[in-house]
Design a protein around this motif. Structure first.
Motif, PDB file in Angstrom:
ATOM      1  N   GLN A  11     -17.061  -0.709 -45.099  1.00 29.95           N
ATOM      2  CA  GLN A  11     -16.660  -1.375 -43.852  1.00 29.95           C
ATOM      3  C   GLN A  11     -17.135  -0.563 -42.656  1.00 29.95           C
ATOM      4  OE1 GLN A  11     -12.421  -1.308 -44.546  1.00 29.95           O
ATOM      5  NE2 GLN A  11     -12.382  -3.440 -45.262  1.00 29.95           N
ATOM      6  N   ALA A  12     -17.355  -1.254 -41.548  1.00 28.72           N
ATOM      7  CA  ALA A  12     -17.666  -0.603 -40.269  1.00 28.72           C
ATOM      8  C   ALA A  12     -17.245  -1.537 -39.151  1.00 28.72           C
ATOM      9  CB  ALA A  12     -19.147  -0.275 -40.164  1.00 28.72           C
ATOM     10  N   VAL A  14     -17.167  -1.893 -34.707  1.00 19.32           N
ATOM     11  CA  VAL A  14     -17.571  -1.433 -33.379  1.00 19.32           C
ATOM     12  C   VAL A  14     -16.949  -2.371 -32.368  1.00 19.32           C
ATOM     13  CG1 VAL A  14     -19.468  -1.033 -31.772  1.00 19.32           C
ATOM     14  CG2 VAL A  14     -19.745  -0.464 -34.190  1.00 19.32           C
ATOM     15  N   SER A 202     -29.497   1.680 -47.274  1.00 18.54           N
ATOM     16  CA  SER A 202     -28.278   2.471 -47.538  1.00 18.54           C
ATOM     17  C   SER A 202     -27.585   1.954 -48.783  1.00 18.54           C
ATOM     18  CB  SER A 202     -27.332   2.409 -46.328  1.00 18.54           C
ATOM     19  OG  SER A 202     -27.954   2.833 -45.145  1.00 18.54           O
ATOM     20  N   ASP A 207     -20.468   1.947 -47.012  1.00 15.41           N
ATOM     21  CA  ASP A 207     -19.969   2.281 -45.673  1.00 15.41           C
ATOM     22  C   ASP A 207     -21.138   2.596 -44.746  1.00 15.41           C
ATOM     23  OD1 ASP A 207     -17.191   1.968 -45.934  1.00 15.41           O
ATOM     24  OD2 ASP A 207     -16.990   3.923 -46.899  1.00 15.41           O
ATOM     25  N   GLY A 208     -22.110   3.349 -45.267  1.00 16.48           N
ATOM     26  CA  GLY A 208     -23.284   3.664 -44.463  1.00 16.48           C
ATOM     27  C   GLY A 208     -24.081   2.422 -44.107  1.00 16.48           C
ATOM     28  N   CYS A 210     -22.881  -0.602 -43.736  1.00 14.64           N
ATOM     29  CA  CYS A 210     -22.132  -1.325 -42.703  1.00 14.64           C
ATOM     30  C   CYS A 210     -22.307  -0.661 -41.334  1.00 14.64           C
ATOM     31  CB  CYS A 210     -20.654  -1.380 -43.074  1.00 14.64           C
ATOM     32  SG  CYS A 210     -20.293  -2.461 -44.473  1.00 14.64           S
ATOM     33  N   GLN A 211     -22.307   0.649 -41.309  1.00 12.33           N
ATOM     34  CA  GLN A 211     -22.501   1.348 -40.036  1.00 12.33           C
ATOM     35  C   GLN A 211     -23.900   1.100 -39.474  1.00 12.33           C
ATOM     36  OE1 GLN A 211     -21.549   5.399 -40.998  1.00 12.33           O
ATOM     37  NE2 GLN A 211     -19.366   4.956 -41.344  1.00 12.33           N
ATOM     38  N   GLN A 212     -24.899   1.063 -40.352  1.00  8.83           N
ATOM     39  CA  GLN A 212     -26.267   0.769 -39.902  1.00  8.83           C
ATOM     40  C   GLN A 212     -26.340  -0.635 -39.320  1.00  8.83           C
ATOM     41  OE1 GLN A 212     -28.702   2.690 -39.527  1.00  8.83           O
ATOM     42  NE2 GLN A 212     -28.892   4.222 -41.132  1.00  8.83           N
ATOM     43  N   ALA A 214     -23.860  -2.315 -37.956  1.00  5.55           N
ATOM     44  CA  ALA A 214     -23.121  -2.327 -36.696  1.00  5.55           C
ATOM     45  C   ALA A 214     -23.950  -1.718 -35.565  1.00  5.55           C
ATOM     46  CB  ALA A 214     -21.801  -1.574 -36.856  1.00  5.55           C
ATOM     47  N   ARG A 215     -24.633  -0.598 -35.841  1.00  7.38           N
ATOM     48  CA  ARG A 215     -25.469   0.027 -34.808  1.00  7.38           C
ATOM     49  C   ARG A 215     -26.642  -0.868 -34.427  1.00  7.38           C
ATOM     50  NH1 ARG A 215     -24.053   5.049 -37.457  1.00  7.38           N
ATOM     51  NH2 ARG A 215     -25.765   4.776 -38.939  1.00  7.38           N
ATOM     52  N   CYS A 232     -17.963  -6.395 -36.622  1.00  4.98           N
ATOM     53  CA  CYS A 232     -17.371  -5.829 -37.829  1.00  4.98           C
ATOM     54  C   CYS A 232     -18.156  -6.344 -39.025  1.00  4.98           C
ATOM     55  CB  CYS A 232     -15.891  -6.149 -37.944  1.00  4.98           C
ATOM     56  SG  CYS A 232     -15.492  -7.887 -38.011  1.00  4.98           S
TER      57      CYS A 232
END
Length: 579
Positions: A11-12, A14, A202, A207-208, A210-212, A214-215, A232
Motif C-alpha cells: 500500500q501507499a 499520498v 518493483s 509496498d515499493g 505502490c510508492q513508485q 504514487a510518486r 492511494c
C-alpha cells in the motif's frame, strides 16, 4: 499441503492534507479455519465529501465491511454474506447522512474476497480495480459516474440511496495475478503501460511498487497543473493457489463428514465420550473430556442419517455460528477445538447446573425476588439473540439452565432462525420439526408470520409459569384451529392464584401475552422495565408488611430521664426527713 490461497499485498498513500483525505484502503488475511472458509478481503473506498466527514465515511465503510463480513455464518457462500453486509452497511450510512450538514456518509467502494481459487468482486461507485496477468492489464470494475456541468460525480455509491445496486463478478485466479485498487483521482495521470512498468520494476516489494505509482501519479498531476490531489494505491498478489486434492479438512459444511454414532467409553478426535445426552433426534449431544487438557465439554454433531441433507447441515452450521458469535454471559458459549476438525461438530461449555424446571421442583418456596431475578436474566439472553437478528423459537424451562450461583444460561439453538429471511414458513417448519412446547405463541399453531414478538410471548409465558406454576390461558395454545378462537381466549390473572403478587406484574405479563401479536410490546425492553417495576413494588409491599421499629423521639427520652432523676431525689428527701 496448502488448502487456502497465499497472498501478499502492498500500500501507499499520498495526500496534500492528510487530515481531510477521502480514501481508505485495507487488506485482511485471516489464518486457519477462517481463511479456508471465508477467505481474505481487500477493500478501497473513496468518499464524495471534502470535509472531516469524508474520512469517517471512508474508514467506516471499509472497516465496517470487514467486521461484519467475518461475523457472518461460515456456511454462507461469499456472495450471500458480502451482499447482505453491504446492504446493511448502505442502510446505516444512508440513515446517518440525513443528520449531517455539509457532507454525508456516501462513498464509492470496491471489495474483493479471495476464497479458494476465485476472486469475488463487489463494486459500487467509481473506485477502480485492475488486474495484471502477465503483460495484460485490464480494468475489471465499471465506473458509475454522472457528468454534471463538466464535473464527474459517482453514482450508485454506498449510502447514496436507501437501496443499493451492487456490481458482482467472480474471477478465477491464477498464480501470479496482481490486483490493483485505486481511486478516480488517478484518472488522467498514468497510462496502462506506466502501471505495468512501475509494478514490474518493483516486483520484489509491493509496498515499493505502490510508492513508485504514487510518486509517478503525483509528478504527472503536477505537470498538468492539478496539485493537491489524493492518491492511494493498493496491490494484492496471488502467490499460491490451493492445491487440488488437498488432504486437509475443508471447513465448508458440505465437505466435512458427519461423525458416526458414538458410545460412552470410546475416543473420537482426541475426546473421551463420557455420556450420550441426546441419543435420538436430528442431533447427537455428548459430554466429552479432552484427553490433552482434561476439560469437559458438550459435543454436538448431526445425526449420521442426515449426512446427505444439505438443508439440515446448513442449519446445523447456523447453530454453531450462534454459539460462536453471540457474546453474552446468558448464552452458552462455544469452545474452539484445540485440534483441526476432521468431522462436522462443535463444542460448547459444559454448564454445571440444572434446567429451570428441575430447579423449580427443588425450590418450591423460592421468593418472588429470586424468581424475578431469574426472569430478568432470561430477558437478557433473548435480547442478546434479537440484537443479532436471531429468533430462538424454543424458549421453555427445559432449555434454560441455572448454574450453581443461579445464573441463567440459555441453551439449545436447534430452532434458531435468522429474522432477515422472508421465509416465514421455513422458520415455522423448524419448530414443527423439533416439536412445539406449551409456551409457543399462537402464531405457530395458526401458521401466521413469526417475529420477535413471538419470542416475547414464549418468554412471558415462561415468566408467568415461573411465578405461578401455571400457564396464562390454562393450557397450551398449540391446538388452536383458527383465528376466531383468539378472541375467546381468557387470560388467567395472577391475582386469582397468588393475591400477594404486585398488580404491576400482572399488567406487564398480560400485555406481553396478548394472543394478537400486534398488541404485544413493540420492544423487549418494555417487558424488562415492567419486571423492574414489579420488583420495586414487591419490595415496597414487604416493607409495609413488617412492623415498624419502636422509635421514641429524643426530646421525650430526655423528659423521661429527668422525671426519673427528680423522683429519686424526692424519695431521698422524704427518707431523710423520716429519719
Amino acid at each position: 499441503m496448502e488448502d487456502a490461497a497465499r497472498l501478499s499485498f502492498g500500500q501507499a498513500f499520498v495526500a496534500a492534507d492528510k487530515r481531510y483525505h477521502r480514501s481508505s484502503m485495507v487488506v485482511q488475511i485471516p489464518d486457519g479455519e477462517m481463511m479456508a472458509s471465508q477467505g481474505a478481503c481487500a477493500l478501497i473506498s473513496d468518499s464524495t465529501s471534502r470535509n472531516a466527514i469524508a474520512r469517517q465515511a471512508g474508514d467506516l465503510s471499509a472497516r465496517g465491511f470487514l467486521a461484519d463480513y467475518y461475523s457472518t455464518p461460515e456456511h454462507w457462500d461469499v456472495k450471500t454474506a458480502a451482499t447482505r453486509v453491504l446492504r446493511a452497511l448502505n442502510g446505516w450510512c444512508y440513515s446517518q447522512s440525513r443528520f449531517v450538514k455539509g457532507g454525508g456518509y456516501v462513498s464509492s467502494l470496491s471489495a474483493m474476497v479471495f476464497q479458494g481459487t476465485d476472486a469475488h468482486l463487489f463494486h459500487m461507485g467509481d473506485t477502480l480495480v485492475f488486474r495484471l496477468r502477465g503483460a495484460e492489464f485490464e480494468q475489471i470494475s465499471r465506473d458509475h459516474v454522472t457528468d454534471i456541468g463538466g464535473y464527474r460525480y459517482p453514482s450508485r455509491a454506498l449510502g447514496m440511496d436507501a437501496n443499493i445496486d451492487i456490481d458482482y463478478m467472480t474471477l478465477p485466479m491464477k498464480q501470479g495475478d496482481i490486483f490493483l485498487f485505486t481511486t478516480q483521482a488517478v484518472r488522467g495521470t498514468l497510462l496502462p503501460s506506466d502501471y505495468v512498468q512501475q509494478i514490474r520494476l518493483s516486483a520484489d516489494s509491493l509496498d515499493g511498487a505502490c510508492q513508485q505509482l504514487a510518486r509517478a501519479a503525483a509528478a504527472r498531476a503536477g505537470e498538468r497543473g492539478y496539485d493537491g490531489q489524493s492518491f492511494c494505491f493498493q496491490l494484492v498478489r496471488v502467490d499460491r493457489l490451493p492445491e487440488s486434492g488437498s488432504e486437509g479438512p475443508d471447513l465448508r459444511f458440505g465437505k466435512l463428514p458427519v461423525p458416526p454414532e458414538l458410545v460412552p467409553g470410546e475416543q473420537f478426535e482426541g475426546y473421551d465420550i463420557e455420556a450420550a445426552l441426546s441419543p435420538g433426534g436430528k442431533a447427537r449431544v455428548y459430554r466429552v473430556r479432552d484427553v490433552d487438557t482434561d476439560r469437559r465439554f458438550i459435543f454436538k454433531s448431526p445425526s449420521p442419517g442426515l449426512a446427505l441433507d444439505d438443508a439440515y447441515l446448513a442449519h446445523f452450521m447456523l447453530q454453531q455460528w450462534v454459539a460462536e458469535r453471540v457474546s453474552s454471559p446468558f448464552i452458552v458459549r462455544s469452545v474452539s477445538p484445540a485440534r483441526p476438525r476432521r468431522h462436522l461438530y462443535y463444542l460448547m461449555e459444559d454448564v454445571e447446573g440444572e434446567p429451570l424446571d428441575q430447579w423449580m421442583a427443588r425450590h418450591p418456596e423460592a421468593s418472588l425476588e429470586q424468581r424475578l431475578d431469574i426472569a430478568q436474566q432470561i430477558c437478557k439472553a433473548v435480547h442478546a439473540l434479537h440484537r443479532k437478528n436471531i429468533l430462538h423459537q424454543g424458549i421453555c424451562p427445559e432449555n434454560i439452565m441455572l448454574d450453581r450461583h443461579e445464573g441463567v444460561v440459555l441453551i439449545d439453538f436447534g430452532a434458531c432462525y435468522f429474522m432477515e429471511h422472508d421465509d416465514q414458513e421455513g422458520a415455522r417448519a423448524l419448530v414443527y420439526d423439533i416439536g412445539m412446547n406449551p409456551h409457543h405463541s399462537p402464531e405457530y399453531a395458526l401458521k401466521d408470520n413469526v417475529s420477535r414478538r413471538s419470542d416475547q410471548f414464549a418468554l412471558a409465558s415462561v415468566i408467568y409459569w415461573l411465578v405461578s406454576g401455571g400457564l396464562p390461558y390454562g393450557e397450551s395454545l398449540n391446538g388452536l384451529a383458527g383465528r376466531s378462537e383468539l378472541d375467546g381466549l381468557a387470560y388467567r390473572p395472577l391475582a386469582l392464584q397468588q393475591p400477594s403478587l404486585p398488580p404491576v406484574l400482572d399488567d406487564t405479563l398480560r400485555r406481553a401475552l396478548m394472543p394478537q401479536k400486534a398488541l404485544r410490546y413493540r420492544r423487549l425492553s418494555e417487558l424488562v422495565y415492567g419486571l423492574k417495576l414489579a420488583r420495586q413494588a414487591w419490595h415496597a409491599g414487604q416493607e409495609l408488611m413488617e412492623p415498624p421499629p419502636q422509635h421514641v423521639p429524643a426530646g421525650r427520652r430526655t423528659e423521661t430521664r429527668w422525671k426519673i432523676v427528680a423522683g429519686i431525689s424526692l424519695l431521698a428527701l422524704i427518707i431523710s426527713w423520716w429519719f
